[in-house]
Design an enzyme around this catalytic site. Structure first.
Site, PDB file in Angstrom:
ATOM      1  N   LYS A 124       9.585  -2.838 -32.913  1.00  0.00           N
ATOM      2  CA  LYS A 124      10.181  -1.349 -33.237  1.00  0.00           C
ATOM      3  C   LYS A 124      11.639  -1.488 -32.763  1.00  0.00           C
ATOM      4  O   LYS A 124      12.615  -0.458 -33.096  1.00  0.00           O
ATOM      5  CB  LYS A 124       9.653  -0.176 -32.788  1.00  0.00           C
ATOM      6  CG  LYS A 124       8.327   0.028 -33.654  1.00  0.00           C
ATOM      7  CD  LYS A 124       8.342   1.099 -34.885  1.00  0.00           C
ATOM      8  CE  LYS A 124       7.082   1.135 -35.282  1.00  0.00           C
ATOM      9  NZ  LYS A 124       6.982   1.934 -36.634  1.00  0.00           N
ATOM     10  N   LYS A 224       4.771  -6.202 -44.948  1.00  0.00           N
ATOM     11  CA  LYS A 224       3.831  -5.091 -45.500  1.00  0.00           C
ATOM     12  C   LYS A 224       4.534  -4.039 -45.876  1.00  0.00           C
ATOM     13  O   LYS A 224       5.899  -3.653 -45.349  1.00  0.00           O
ATOM     14  CB  LYS A 224       3.002  -4.668 -44.051  1.00  0.00           C
ATOM     15  CG  LYS A 224       3.689  -3.837 -43.135  1.00  0.00           C
ATOM     16  CD  LYS A 224       2.304  -3.162 -42.390  1.00  0.00           C
ATOM     17  CE  LYS A 224       2.805  -2.112 -41.577  1.00  0.00           C
ATOM     18  NZ  LYS A 224       1.757  -1.207 -41.035  1.00  0.00           N
ATOM     19  N   LYS A 227       5.738   3.197 -45.118  1.00  0.00           N
ATOM     20  CA  LYS A 227       6.202   4.376 -45.269  1.00  0.00           C
ATOM     21  C   LYS A 227       7.739   4.377 -44.850  1.00  0.00           C
ATOM     22  O   LYS A 227       8.544   4.997 -45.714  1.00  0.00           O
ATOM     23  CB  LYS A 227       5.424   5.423 -44.404  1.00  0.00           C
ATOM     24  CG  LYS A 227       4.031   5.805 -45.031  1.00  0.00           C
ATOM     25  CD  LYS A 227       3.410   6.810 -44.181  1.00  0.00           C
ATOM     26  CE  LYS A 227       2.360   6.488 -43.365  1.00  0.00           C
ATOM     27  NZ  LYS A 227       2.521   6.171 -41.875  1.00  0.00           N
TER      28      LYS A 227
END
Ligand code: AQP
Length: 360
Positions: A124, A224, A227
């Site tokens: 992240k 992938k 969201k």
């Protein structure tokens, strides 16, 4: 009576899973997780707990009004996908104080080095800071490489361990990317049991669903579907209208090779669409490929995939619209879920506190 109850519990699987309310769930969430949650709740030996991991969501910055809206949309989406509150405990993580209580206990037992090795916080971080050659340890030692790394993001695998163990869950449906965190939960359970000479926590086992597809982004099919991807065209949201689904799939990145073949390495875009098609139709990949043997063009292939996705999502979307107009019902389900989950969690926290000498 107690013996009868104990007998009924023997061999039962207690299953826990969660989803972050960080946006509208997408086709990847549905095919990779939610569809399987619905199947698991129907298995006779399973007790299922499903939560909105809102405390995990705040490990990244969230706008309060958006988070609130996302939580409600997520609740309605899960019910629309088929989570049945009569079979499953559906609840918000932040409504059950035991998660954070147990996390603190686990924080006091977990070596920092174990968390340093987790890949999630590093992934992240800003891409430039990640640098391929910099190890986790080096990153942690250099403050300039971890600007923005908050304690919550670094520590959230411990919260995950608490989420699982607070219910003494025996099984956790996970994607491969989460196996490392489940292993940590098993290690924490072991350390706790050993330290306090007890058998308080079971070692939770992964459930890696058979045939579950990792759905990839429509724009970058080697990443992938996510969201939080800023490109709306990278994902199919469960709420997308049929025309939008068709347009997103038509614009999906593929290649210029003739015909439809499944080859993840060399044709990731085409393979992703085949994989989506096989998942929404509940058929094997090789059967899906056969269906495209005589397809005339890439557009015809994409339109056939889009039609199958629309077919699969339409009943869910109809139910979702109905539930979005019945917020009272959704709130009631969450209220009941929080009550049920809190009862179990509070009992288990008390057991832990007693063992540790925190209760007089
Ligand atoms: N693309 C995917 N394909 C298959 N399964 C997926 N899942 C997520 N993306 C895909 C599975 O959905 C469950 C819930 O995931 P989550 O919302 O808790 O977190 P995530 O894995 O980080 O999902 P996102 O969409 O990428 O969310 P953001 O963008 O907020 O980080 C999990 O079981 C996950 O495996």
């Amino acid at each position: 009576m107690a013996a009868k109850q104990a007998l009924a519990q023997q061999g039962r699987r207690l299953i826990l899973s969660g989803i972050q309310p960080t946006g509208i769930p997408h086709l990847g969430n549905y095919l990779g997780a939610l569809n399987n949650w619905v199947k698991l709740q129907q298995e006779p030996d399973a007790t299922t707990y499903y939560m909105f991991a809102d405390l995990h969501a705040i490990t990244m910055p969230q706008d309060p009004a958006t988070l609130r809206r996302n939580k409600l949309d997520m609740a309605a989406s899960l019910l629309a996908c088929g989570i049945d509150p009569k079979r499953s405990v559906l609840f918000e993580q932040s409504r059950v104080p035991g998660h954070a209580d147990l996390m603190w206990v686990f924080n006091c037992l977990t070596p920092v080095g174990w968390l340093g090795r987790m890949t999630q916080w590093k992934s992240k971080m800003d891409a430039s800071a990640r640098g391929n050659k910099v190890s986790h340890a080096e990153m942690l030692a250099d403050e300039s490489l971890t600007t923005g790394l908050k304690m919550g993001l670094f520590d959230y695998p411990v919260l995950q361990a608490a989420d699982i163990l607070i219910y003494k869950a025996t099984h956790v449906p996970v994607g491969e990317d989460q196996l490392q965190h489940l292993e940590l939960a098993r290690d924490i359970a072991k350390v706790f049991n050993k330290t306090f000479k007890s058998n308080t926590f079971p070692k939770p086992n992964p459930i890696i669903p058979q045939g579950t597809k990792r759905v990839m982004s429509l724009r970058v099919p080697t990443s992938k579907m996510s969201k939080s991807d800023p490109s709306d065209h990278s994902k199919i949201n469960l709420t997308d209208a049929p025309e939008l689904i068709q347009s997103k799939i038509r614009r999906a990145v593929t290649d210029s090779i003739q015909g439809v073949t499944y080859d993840v390495e060399n044709r990731p875009g085409v393979s992703n669409l085949i994989s989506i098609y096989s998942a929404v139709r509940d058929i094997e990949i090789h059967d899906a490929v056969k269906e495209f043997e005589n397809v005339k063009s890439t557009q015809a292939f994409k339109d056939q995939v889009a039609a199958a996705v629309i077919d699969r999502l339409t009943p869910i979307q109809n139910e979702l619209k109905r539930l979005q107009d019945d917020q009272g019902y959704v709130m009631q389900v969450l209220e009941e879920g929080a009550t049920k989950a809190s009862e179990v969690a509070a009992k288990n926290v008390e057991e832990v506190y007693k063992l540790m000498g925190l209760r007089l």
